[in-house]
Design an enzyme around this catalytic site. Sequence first.
Site, mmCIF file in Angstrom:
data_model
loop_
_atom_site.group_PDB
_atom_site.id
_atom_site.type_symbol
_atom_site.label_atom_id
_atom_site.label_comp_id
_atom_site.label_asym_id
_atom_site.label_seq_id
_atom_site.Cartn_x
_atom_site.Cartn_y
_atom_site.Cartn_z
ATOM 1 N N ILE A 1 36.864 57.872 88.313
ATOM 2 C CA ILE A 1 37.617 58.633 87.301
ATOM 3 C C ILE A 1 36.637 59.705 86.827
ATOM 4 O O ILE A 1 35.465 59.419 86.567
ATOM 5 C CB ILE A 1 38.091 57.712 86.145
ATOM 6 N N SER A 2 37.086 60.951 86.771
ATOM 7 C CA SER A 2 36.193 62.061 86.429
ATOM 8 C C SER A 2 35.677 61.947 85.003
ATOM 9 O O SER A 2 36.305 61.338 84.137
ATOM 10 C CB SER A 2 36.926 63.395 86.571
#
Length: 236
Positions: free
Chosen positions: A86-87
């Site tokens: 997940i960024s």
Amino acid sequence: MGVQAGLALGLIGAFLLGASAGAGEDPAMTRARQRMVERQLKARDITDTAVLKAMGKVPRHLFVPPALAGEAYNDYPLPIGEGQTISQPYIVALMTQQLALTGAEKVLEVGTGSGYQAAVLAEILPRVFTIEILPGLAASAATRLKALGYQTVRVRAGDGYLGWPEEAPFDAIIVTAGATHIPAPLVAQLREGGRMIIPVGSGGFQDLLLGRKERGSLVTRPVSPVRFVPLVEPKR
Ligand code: SAH
């Protein structure tokens, strides 16, 4: 407090958390999220009020593995299983802000992952379509989005390189995996004048490119150097 009362309160808490993100939330998570918005987004260059509001609302800690919930609002990406990530919150905000959304757009995301970016988009506009190539991640993201009340987000398991032709054209396209080139099918499915944000590069390093479709082709400019997991692309 007796064990019974404690158990009852725990159950009520769990119910509230399940019923609506936010209500019944651990106050430490609410505070961590507010701090994230102030220190990682506002203190940098995130000024779009819709983006700030969305990121202040989406319970990011429920999009990461439970063991990492305490790190969900920190200034870095996190693993979400199957080798994917997940960024970092700032990158999610930056990419969303670059799309200059008004709320009227129909948006395609390629690379659903946890569903977090899709939820941020869904806080801003009602028409979000997202494609994930790993069926397990697509299924868990779809379940999570529904449980958290993001009913309007449409999730598909499939190859996002090819876009979602049945729903084209899109007003905006966001690719959240690193591509070696801009996929032609995505340009074709972007409305004239529409925006695309996509990391393009090689060897694990990319430039985040902002594109605008003008007379059928995408005119791009680099926004920032980034590092994304690779976009699965067709073999040539
Ligand atoms: N946006 C996500 C994080 C993306 S990580 C979030 O908010 O959590 C990148 C994701 O892109 C991974 O889940 C990976 O499996 C997916 N992906 C890679 N190539 C793809 C392709 N061709 N089509 C669709 N998804 C792809």
